[in-house]
Enzyme design. Structure first.
Site, mmCIF file in Angstrom:
data_model
loop_
_atom_site.group_PDB
_atom_site.id
_atom_site.type_symbol
_atom_site.label_atom_id
_atom_site.label_comp_id
_atom_site.label_asym_id
_atom_site.label_seq_id
_atom_site.Cartn_x
_atom_site.Cartn_y
_atom_site.Cartn_z
ATOM 1 N N ASP A 77 -9.229 15.191 10.333
ATOM 2 C CA ASP A 77 -9.111 14.078 11.278
ATOM 3 C C ASP A 77 -10.476 13.506 11.627
ATOM 4 O OD1 ASP A 77 -6.363 14.226 11.382
ATOM 5 O OD2 ASP A 77 -6.304 15.481 13.178
ATOM 6 N N HIS A 132 1.623 4.403 -2.873
ATOM 7 C CA HIS A 132 1.520 5.848 -2.645
ATOM 8 C C HIS A 132 2.654 6.626 -3.320
ATOM 9 C CE1 HIS A 132 -1.881 6.933 -0.227
ATOM 10 N NE2 HIS A 132 -1.629 6.052 0.718
ATOM 11 N N GLU A 188 -6.144 7.788 -1.669
ATOM 12 C CA GLU A 188 -6.308 6.486 -1.029
ATOM 13 C C GLU A 188 -7.071 5.466 -1.869
ATOM 14 O OE1 GLU A 188 -4.574 5.666 1.258
ATOM 15 O OE2 GLU A 188 -3.991 7.496 2.310
ATOM 16 N N HIS A 227 0.832 -1.204 0.000
ATOM 17 C CA HIS A 227 0.000 0.000 0.000
ATOM 18 C C HIS A 227 0.869 1.256 0.000
ATOM 19 C CE1 HIS A 227 -3.740 2.240 0.931
ATOM 20 N NE2 HIS A 227 -2.936 3.040 1.619
ATOM 21 N N GLU A 228 1.858 1.302 0.896
ATOM 22 C CA GLU A 228 2.683 2.507 0.990
ATOM 23 C C GLU A 228 3.568 2.678 -0.241
ATOM 24 O OE1 GLU A 228 1.570 4.289 3.199
ATOM 25 O OE2 GLU A 228 0.574 2.736 4.357
#
Length: 649
Positions: free
Chosen positions: A410, A334, A353, A330-331
């Site tokens: 957030d 990115h 995302e 996943h990272e």
């Protein structure tokens, strides 16, 4: 060359976002309206005005003070005036500014700090009056951070694995960079940075940049120099300082961790280069040079954070069998979707995302087969169902593109942009003809908008431009519902459910079993299931309308030994299942689990589950209040809201 490109690009982006910003919602109070009007027209969560004067490079010279829990020094901002203005407007949160100077001649510049609100303060700086070539300036801000800076987590030695040295790490996403450095804290601005960080000589400093050199200064401290030549949004600025070791696990990758975690980490992430090469095949060249991993102490609030050149990773993925290493896929994804092409503000977070989940699962498909890719997508869909049920199916925060006017990002954070976004892209891919048709578009899209920040309409316009021969097909998409209406997606792709059927069948057997009859289950039921299938089995039980009795839960544990499993994903779900069944003896272990680590994926649901159980609600509140000061700001902030507490009052 990249810096000058960033100047003109960022001015254009800021202007574009100005035109496309979201309208205010009905029902806003006058007080909120006044605050909103002071914010950037291109970003509802920033005061900055990059459309008038934009930061193109930041040079940091900071010292790390563990005793005072502050960073102290200065930031030199390289500024390009884009419009008619005599000031630079920045975001600021709790910083202690001692002076602001024109770097060219050290003359003081006038500045005004606005009233403090949730997003911080507006910092307005008068630009130098002297003539400047090309309307460019260098402004030096001397400051120190607050000991309570929301971007910084200061750990005492006893909070680390080693127990002998302190630790510092940052988390700037979404809008916490302003508490670490005066900046234009909006992802619409991309700029380069360089840094010199002075820290105790027995510790190592890492940043989201290329390491250049270490200067041994006075025996007690060392100065670490870094350079990030690729323009990034400021939320990707990251720092970590601790007693660290490293192991090389690939030609572009070192794993960094405390000594206690280093060998396990090197084993767990040995497939990183394979994932990188697979991602390059899907997305195009990797532009960041190195891809290092830092395994952080347990209080890190996320599974991973995609800081360029240095991905932050939670130790909760150290399962011992590489079954949770998908966080790294996943990272890695990115590096293209989010870091290279970035959402212009966090209303369009799905562009980061949703696309990243899409690429991550394509990597999984290449490495483990398309059945595994679809299995992961179905599991994600279950997570999406639970999230929407929790947030509220009519809550606009379940829109793919929500309005964040008056909303802290957030508060909006959830799996919705991840999983609803992934579902949308998977749906479009198959509507247009499958991966062989859509993957060339994906690579073209990433190349066209690399180093840029965009909004959803920009992506959509390019989709129509690229598939100009399939406009009629694209017009069949219910764009309004997909993007701007709450709840579950209007269409669910036909995923291959072969791997998940085994999980569903076992779930059905447990739900239908009459506990007054002999037990038909044994360990062999799950022996041949992968870790991911065991996770899905527990998810199916959690999502079922029927609640397992304590007797069934005790039998489940007796047969499958869930209490002894160290895999955090399995343990998390097992504890939640026990809470759902009101097994009182599991309340304390559940709360212990979420106070020993800070990953919000685990912490928030378990605190919510205990809070929802009225008889033990106070135990959740007491546990949180006793441990909140050890938690990263974003974790403490969101859990307090889940528990209906005001920790700032």
């Amino acid at each position: 060359m990249q810096r000058s490109a960033a100047i003109s690009l960022t001015c254009l982006i800021s202007t574009a976002v100005l035109i496309k910003s979201s309208p205010p919602e009905v029902g806003f109070t006058l007080a909120n309206s006044v605050q909103i009007m002071a914010l950037s027209p291109g970003d509802p969560n920033s005061y900055s005005r990059p459309d008038l004067a934009v930061v193109t490079h930041t040079n940091l010279k900071l010292s790390v003070d563990f005793d005072a829990k502050i960073l102290r020094g200065w930031a030199t901002l390289y500024v390009k005036k884009c419009g008619i203005t005599d000031e630079l407007i920045l975001d600021h949160k709790g910083l202690n500014i001692s002076s602001i100077l024109n770097d060219a001649d050290d003359t003081a510049l006038q500045y005004v700090l606005g009233e403090a609100v949730e997003y911080g303060e507006k910092l307005s700086i008068k630009l130098p009056q002297s003539e400047s070539s090309n309307n460019t300036y260098k402004i030096r801000i001397h400051y120190e951070t607050s000991p309570n800076a929301s971007a910084l987590q200061w750990l005492q030695p006893e909070q680390t694995a080693g127990g002998d040295y302190p630790f510092l790490f940052s988390q700037c996403q979404a809008i916490h960079a302003r508490s670490m450095v005066p900046c234009q804290d909006t992802p619409s601005v991309k700029s380069t940075y360089s840094a010199e960080i002075k820290a105790p000589a027995n510790l190592t400093v890492l940043m989201s940049a290329l390491r250049e050199e270490v200067i041994e200064s006075d025996g007690a401290t060392n100065t670490y120099k870094f350079n990030q030549p690729v323009p990034i949004p400021i939320y990707l600025l990251a720092i970590a300082v601790g007693k660290l070791e490293s192991r090389q696990v690939g030609p572009r990758t070192h794993v960094w961790a405390e000594a206690e975690f280093i060998e396990q980490s090197a084993y767990e992430f040995a497939e990183t280069e394979t994932m990188l090469k697979t991602a390059e095949d899907i997305c195009g060249p990797y532009v960041w040079g190195i891809y290092d991993l830092l395994i952080l102490p347990p209080s890190f609030p996320f599974g991973g954070m995609e800081n360029p050149c240095l991905t932050f990773v939670t130790p909760t993925v150290l399962a011992g069998d590489r079954s949770l290493a998908g966080v790294v896929a996943h990272e890695i994804s990115h590096s293209w979707t989010g870091n290279l092409v970035t959402n212009a503000n966090f209303e369009h977070f799905w562009l980061n995302e949703g696309f990243t989940m899409f690429v991550e699962r394509k990597i999984d498909g290449r490495m483990f087969g398309d059945k595994f890719r679809d299995f992961s997508a179905i599991a994600g869909l279950n997570s999406l169902k639970e999230a929407i049920a929790t947030i509220g199916e009519n809550n606009q925060l379940t829109n793919l593109v929500p309005s964040l006017i008056g909303v802290n990002p957030d508060d909006a954070f959830s799996v919705v942009p991840y999983e609803k976004g992934h579902t949308f892209l998977y749906y479009i891919e198959h509507l247009l003809g499958g991966p062989q048709v859509f993957e060339p578009f994906l690579k073209s899209y990433l190349d066209k908008f690399k180093y840029k920040s965009i909004v959803t309409s920009t992506w959509k316009e390019y989709l129509y431009e690229y598939f100009h021969d399939k406009v009629e097909v694209l017009n069949t998409i219910d764009w309004e519902t997909w993007l701007y209406k709450p709840g579950m997606p209007p269409a669910i792709p036909a995923y291959d459910n072969a791997l998940i059927e085994t999980c569903k069948h076992l779930t059905k057997q447990w739900l239908q079993w009459d506990e007054n009859t002999s037990c038909p289950f044994n360990k062999s039921d799950i022996t041949n299931l992968t870790s991911n299938q065991r996770i899905e089995f527990l998810d199916e039980l959690l999502l079922a309308d029927e609640i397992l009795s304590q007797k069934k839960l005790e039998t489940l544990n007796e047969k499958y030994d869930f209490d002894t499993i160290k895999n955090c994903e399995i343990r998390f779900r097992w504890l939640r299942l026990c809470l759902k069944g009101r097994w009182r003896a599991k309340v304390t272990p559940a709360l212990t689990f979420v106070t020993e680590l800070g990953r919000m994926k685990y912490v928030r649901p378990i605190f919510r589950d205990v809070y929802a159980w009225e008889e033990v609600r106070q135990q959740a509140i007491d546990t949180f209040l006793a441990n909140k000061d050890k938690m990263m700001y974003v974790s403490a902030y969101t859990v307090a809201k889940d528990l209906h507490l005001d920790i700032n009052g």
